[in-house]
Design a protein around this motif. Structure first.
Motif, PDB file in Angstrom:
ATOM      1  N   PHE A 180       0.819  -1.201   0.000  1.00 30.22           N
ATOM      2  CA  PHE A 180       0.000   0.000   0.000  1.00 30.22           C
ATOM      3  C   PHE A 180       0.861   1.264   0.000  1.00 30.22           C
ATOM      4  O   PHE A 180       1.940   1.299   0.568  1.00 30.22           O
ATOM      5  N   LEU A 218       1.583   3.965   1.671  1.00 31.60           N
ATOM      6  CA  LEU A 218       1.403   4.566   2.999  1.00 31.60           C
ATOM      7  C   LEU A 218       1.846   6.020   3.018  1.00 31.60           C
ATOM      8  O   LEU A 218       1.300   6.835   3.759  1.00 31.60           O
ATOM      9  N   ALA A 260     -12.732   4.173   8.860  1.00 31.54           N
ATOM     10  CA  ALA A 260     -12.115   2.869   9.133  1.00 31.54           C
ATOM     11  C   ALA A 260     -10.600   3.000   9.226  1.00 31.54           C
ATOM     12  O   ALA A 260      -9.954   2.417  10.098  1.00 31.54           O
ATOM     13  N   ALA A 274      -8.241   2.502  12.457  1.00 34.49           N
ATOM     14  CA  ALA A 274      -7.169   1.501  12.423  1.00 34.49           C
ATOM     15  C   ALA A 274      -5.838   2.078  12.889  1.00 34.49           C
ATOM     16  O   ALA A 274      -5.066   1.408  13.563  1.00 34.49           O
ATOM     17  N   LEU A 313     -15.653  -2.410  -2.800  1.00 33.81           N
ATOM     18  CA  LEU A 313     -14.996  -2.751  -1.530  1.00 33.81           C
ATOM     19  C   LEU A 313     -15.515  -4.092  -1.004  1.00 33.81           C
ATOM     20  O   LEU A 313     -16.437  -4.687  -1.561  1.00 33.81           O
ATOM     21  N   LEU A 333      -4.492   4.756  -2.151  1.00 32.47           N
ATOM     22  CA  LEU A 333      -4.470   3.592  -1.256  1.00 32.47           C
ATOM     23  C   LEU A 333      -4.919   2.331  -2.003  1.00 32.47           C
ATOM     24  O   LEU A 333      -4.372   1.243  -1.808  1.00 32.47           O
ATOM     25  N   LEU A 334      -5.902   2.484  -2.866  1.00 34.70           N
ATOM     26  CA  LEU A 334      -6.407   1.337  -3.633  1.00 34.70           C
ATOM     27  C   LEU A 334      -5.454   0.938  -4.764  1.00 34.70           C
ATOM     28  O   LEU A 334      -5.276  -0.250  -5.041  1.00 34.70           O
ATOM     29  N   GLY A 377      -2.330  -0.213  -6.532  1.00 38.39           N
ATOM     30  CA  GLY A 377      -1.181  -0.999  -6.062  1.00 38.39           C
ATOM     31  C   GLY A 377      -1.490  -1.902  -4.882  1.00 38.39           C
ATOM     32  O   GLY A 377      -0.593  -2.523  -4.338  1.00 38.39           O
ATOM     33  N   SER A 378      -2.764  -1.995  -4.500  1.00 40.74           N
ATOM     34  CA  SER A 378      -3.085  -2.838  -3.338  1.00 40.74           C
ATOM     35  C   SER A 378      -3.398  -4.280  -3.767  1.00 40.74           C
ATOM     36  O   SER A 378      -3.822  -5.088  -2.938  1.00 40.74           O
ATOM     37  N   THR A 426      -6.421  -6.445  -2.677  1.00 43.13           N
ATOM     38  CA  THR A 426      -6.634  -6.863  -1.290  1.00 43.13           C
ATOM     39  C   THR A 426      -7.494  -5.883  -0.506  1.00 43.13           C
ATOM     40  O   THR A 426      -7.945  -6.197   0.585  1.00 43.13           O
ATOM     41  N   LEU A 427      -7.718  -4.678  -1.047  1.00 41.80           N
ATOM     42  CA  LEU A 427      -8.552  -3.681  -0.352  1.00 41.80           C
ATOM     43  C   LEU A 427      -9.821  -3.374  -1.134  1.00 41.80           C
ATOM     44  O   LEU A 427     -10.790  -2.864  -0.565  1.00 41.80           O
ATOM     45  N   MET A 480       0.205  -1.613   7.252  1.00 38.55           N
ATOM     46  CA  MET A 480      -0.514  -2.320   6.184  1.00 38.55           C
ATOM     47  C   MET A 480      -1.529  -3.296   6.769  1.00 38.55           C
ATOM     48  O   MET A 480      -2.654  -3.397   6.300  1.00 38.55           O
ATOM     49  N   VAL A 530      -4.525  -1.412   8.080  1.00 37.20           N
ATOM     50  CA  VAL A 530      -5.398  -0.914   7.012  1.00 37.20           C
ATOM     51  C   VAL A 530      -6.184  -2.069   6.394  1.00 37.20           C
ATOM     52  O   VAL A 530      -7.394  -1.971   6.147  1.00 37.20           O
ATOM     53  N   LYS A 531      -5.508  -3.187   6.166  1.00 31.25           N
ATOM     54  CA  LYS A 531      -6.197  -4.372   5.613  1.00 31.25           C
ATOM     55  C   LYS A 531      -7.300  -4.826   6.578  1.00 31.25           C
ATOM     56  O   LYS A 531      -8.440  -5.091   6.171  1.00 31.25           O
ATOM     57  N   ALA A 542      -8.867  -3.052   8.655  1.00 29.29           N
ATOM     58  CA  ALA A 542      -9.939  -2.045   8.698  1.00 29.29           C
ATOM     59  C   ALA A 542     -10.874  -2.164   7.500  1.00 29.29           C
ATOM     60  O   ALA A 542     -12.077  -1.989   7.632  1.00 29.29           O
ATOM     61  N   LEU A 543     -10.302  -2.451   6.315  1.00 28.12           N
ATOM     62  CA  LEU A 543     -11.111  -2.382   5.099  1.00 28.12           C
ATOM     63  C   LEU A 543     -11.603  -3.747   4.626  1.00 28.12           C
ATOM     64  O   LEU A 543     -12.525  -3.832   3.825  1.00 28.12           O
TER      65      LEU A 543
END
Lengths: 479, 479
Positions: A193, A195, A456, A460, B174, B198-199, B201-202, B205-206, B454, B457-458, B460-461
């Motif tokens: 992510f 960050l 969220a 977190a 999401l 944030l989304l 390059g994730s 996974t998010l 990370m 955040v994972k 949380a989402l």
């Protein structure tokens, strides 16, 4: 010892006498935002000298459940660095951490502590024939940490992007005191992510920026500043598209102002002169720049832009600044708009954006709705046409009482404007952030999915809400 | 009905026969990544036709606790789109959502559904004299959604940035089925956290990318492709700095390859010709480009770059491609390195980066350590010098058994390389992402603070870990 007394004693031990104060006189200037809209109280003011001290102090605050309000130059526009009135929070000033710690001329990178002032960075870059490509009115007080935390904009975003685009590496202290550190920048890094971008623009609610590595670009070797008069904001948009096409990457700024703003500046600033002879409904201020590699052709490019604009009937009149002094004079008009409009009387200001392609239409169609709905008001929209960013002031009817009008009618007008801009797919904060000024509006008007994601993420990374509480976003149960 | 039978029946109802299959033959090609490193099983394959269908289907999966593996062109390099072997996950293919839904020539913006193939986007842009400034080997299969989810790179990152820099607006579903939508881009918007980045390059996974608005730039009106021979990688770095200075923003690519790679390509590709007559230890492939606004001076600029490089003793020999065919030939050498090196025998490949200013030193100093420690191996480093991104292959000693060597010795060598690059402040994944290929390495080698962020955040989402589980990052309790 009471809980607070224990904390205060531990804080003084942690930071020493230079690093921690409760002196009311020392704290006083930092308890009110510079626009004078918000005044708070603080339990004390911490001024750590290093990232290690920030980390230790944040850990201490976590242990004692003390909220922290990070503060840079205190020149933010939305009260994001001003504590609330409870007096329970500590101001954490980054101003003592003001060293440029690394300057790599070859790589065009500079690493600054959070308290470095923008103007200082500009000067350090200029000394090496380099340039930090972001500037704004508050450059004499705004700090790098504050600029990053608010993702500051300015007049060069069109070409170079906002603060987000300048940050190569970041160091920040998180809510538990741990240190996020990517100061050594990697141009390519796909380890999960982003960050860094999550922290940038988070207004100190997810972490406290302590240092950053920033990009530099070659110094400006030549510039051409043009002033054009056009019949309408829609014509200004046409001229912008034309300039974009002709000048390409040399186009660095494209600002627009209405007749009202020019006249306000001419009244306000005795030394100001109108750049063109006749009256025009709208004015465009255009800047082209070139570094040493491309400087040779810049004046030709500017001339070509002007000539083709005349040929295609895109301007009523236009001129190129004959020298640097005149170029500065053109820009001074732009910079004087805000104070000049403010000198006229009470007004409410809005820093809004709409999709770039819709800005001209928004100004032409939506803005008059406000004047119609609130008779006697005058709407003045100016700013960064190329970014879709309008600074939109609504001036009170003549005779309105300063202070009272803003608090009552002005507030109602702002709510109407924010609703309007949201309906146009725009933003209620283009560059000034949310802070405490717009936290209610964001809570009401934001897309619910985005708001839920933000809550969220905040939950977190700062579950106890120690970092800048009451700014940007509330958790669901405190909203 | 069992839990799974109920889910499968509801899934078929939700997406129809075109949108949902369990046919083993249909699913088979999508269960193995294209490099053949990972093979999994799936409960079924969903191919929704709209964001509404994606949303409804994700909600259904949440209700039935079914994990989802999003998939675009299945041409990722790290197994990020391949399900695990449990057979409990659903592949969610975005390939049916392949429409370009909006093309705004004037604003230079295009909105694509996630399944649009990169090559298709390139062609659509070219038709309007515009250009999407990101390209890579897999352009015939890679989809916009996959490129965004992996923050893809390529050979134009030096000037134009990676996928992250091309995305103006994003739409993603999401974990709870809600739709994040910022497809209408605002150039300036400071309403809180940068959820879009944030989304990006994730790796799914998010959120599942369903569409994006991308930036376009003016088409290339002229280009100059140069080939230079230099004595060392340190000299290549000097030439890069010189090219940067002379060519400024016209410098679009700067690739380096060692003698070994050129010779491998000459052996491998019968039509390949050496661009220069004599042997050189290192070769640089340099591309300058210009759009219509700056094309006039491009060839002079290239000539100037070459002449000054000779004058300053920066090159042993150098040439400019005489025409487009020769330019293509130069680039074909670069593109053939990977297959040519692979044809020699077993090898382990590493997609790594170090700070740009350290790449030459890393190749000169660190890479020989590997050959010394693992006698008989040959280290070949090539790639994007201007980005600090090295593709670093370690070729097995002669006679090593293909397959077995990679699984045993190769694995050990990779661990050594990743430790080395981490010690140099670099990244174990410059552009290929983490996926399932490097999730163990990231877990061991990542900065603990970043990893903790990370995971938070994972959590949380996607608290139930429905989105691409087992990729990029584990939650603490599953790691």
């Amino acid at each position: 010892m009471s809980h607070y007394a224990e904390f205060l004693s531990a804080a003084a031990d942690c930071l020493g006498s230079k690093g921690f104060t409760r002196d009311a006189d020392v704290m006083e200037p930092w308890l009110t935002d510079w626009r004078g809209r918000f005044t708070g109280k603080a339990l004390g003011m911490a001024s750590p000298a290093s990232v290690e001290e920030v980390s230790a102090f944040v850990r201490l605050c976590a242990d004692y459940d003390i909220p922290i309000v990070p503060q840079g130059g205190n020149s933010g526009m939305s009260g994001g660095a001003t504590p609330d009135r409870s007096g329970k929070a500590i101001i954490l000033s980054l101003r003592r951490m003001n060293a440029i710690t690394r300057f790599d001329e070859q790589a065009r990178e500079v690493t600054c502590q959070a308290g470095v002032i923008l103007q200082t960075l500009h000067e350090a870059a200029e000394e090496k024939q380099l340039r930090f490509p972001l500037t704004l009115g508050g450059k004499g007080s705004a700090t790098i940490g504050g600029l990053i935390s608010t993702n500051a904009g300015g007049t060069q975003v069109l070409r170079h992007g906002s603060m987000r685009a300048q940050v190569l590496g970041l160091q920040a202290v998180l809510a538990d005191g741990s240190v996020f550190d990517t100061l050594t920048p990697l141009k390519k890094d796909n380890r999960g992510f982003d960050l860094k971008q999550l922290l940038i623009g988070s207004e100190g609610t997810l972490g406290i920026v302590t240092a950053a590595t920033l990009r530099l670009i070659p110094a400006v070797a030549d510039r051409a500043v043009l002033w054009a008069g056009v019949a309408s904001i829609l014509d200004a948009r046409k001229l912008f598209l034309h300039a974009n096409k002709v000048a390409g990457e040399a186009l660095e700024g494209f600002e627009v102002l209405p007749r009202h703003s020019l006249e306000a500046v001419l009244d306000y600033a005795p030394e100001a002169r109108a750049p063109l002879q006749d009256n025009h409904e709208w004015h465009c201020l255009i800047e082209l720049t070139a570094d040493a590699a491309t400087a040779e052709r810049l004046q030709d490019l500017a001339m070509n832009l002007l000539e083709t604009a005349f040929e295609e009937g895109l301007v009523e009149d236009a001129t190129i600044a004959a020298n640097e002094t005149q170029a500065e004079d053109f820009w001074a008009i732009r910079e004087d708009i805000s104070p000049a409009e403010r000198a006229i009387g009470p007004a409410v200001q809005h820093d809004i954006s709409v999709p770039v392609s819709k800005m001209a239409a928004f100004v032409a169609e939506a803005v008059p709705l406000v004047e119609k709905r609130y008779p006697g008001t005058v709407g003045v929209a100016f700013g960064h046409l190329g970014d879709g960013n309008v600074h939109y002031h609504v001036l009170a009817p003549q005779g309105a009482e300063p202070g009272a009008w803003e608090r009552t009618k002005g507030k109602e007008i702002s709510a109407f404007v924010y609703k309007l801009v949201t309906d146009w797919g725009g933003s209620i904060s283009a560059e000034h952030g949310i802070g405490q000024l717009k936290i209610h509006e964001l809570d009401h008007l934001a897309d619910p999915v985005s708001l839920k994601m933000m809550r969220a993420v905040k939950q977190a990374l700062d579950p106890e809400q120690h970092l800048n509480p009451g700014k940007l976003v509330w958790l669901a149960d405190k909203g």
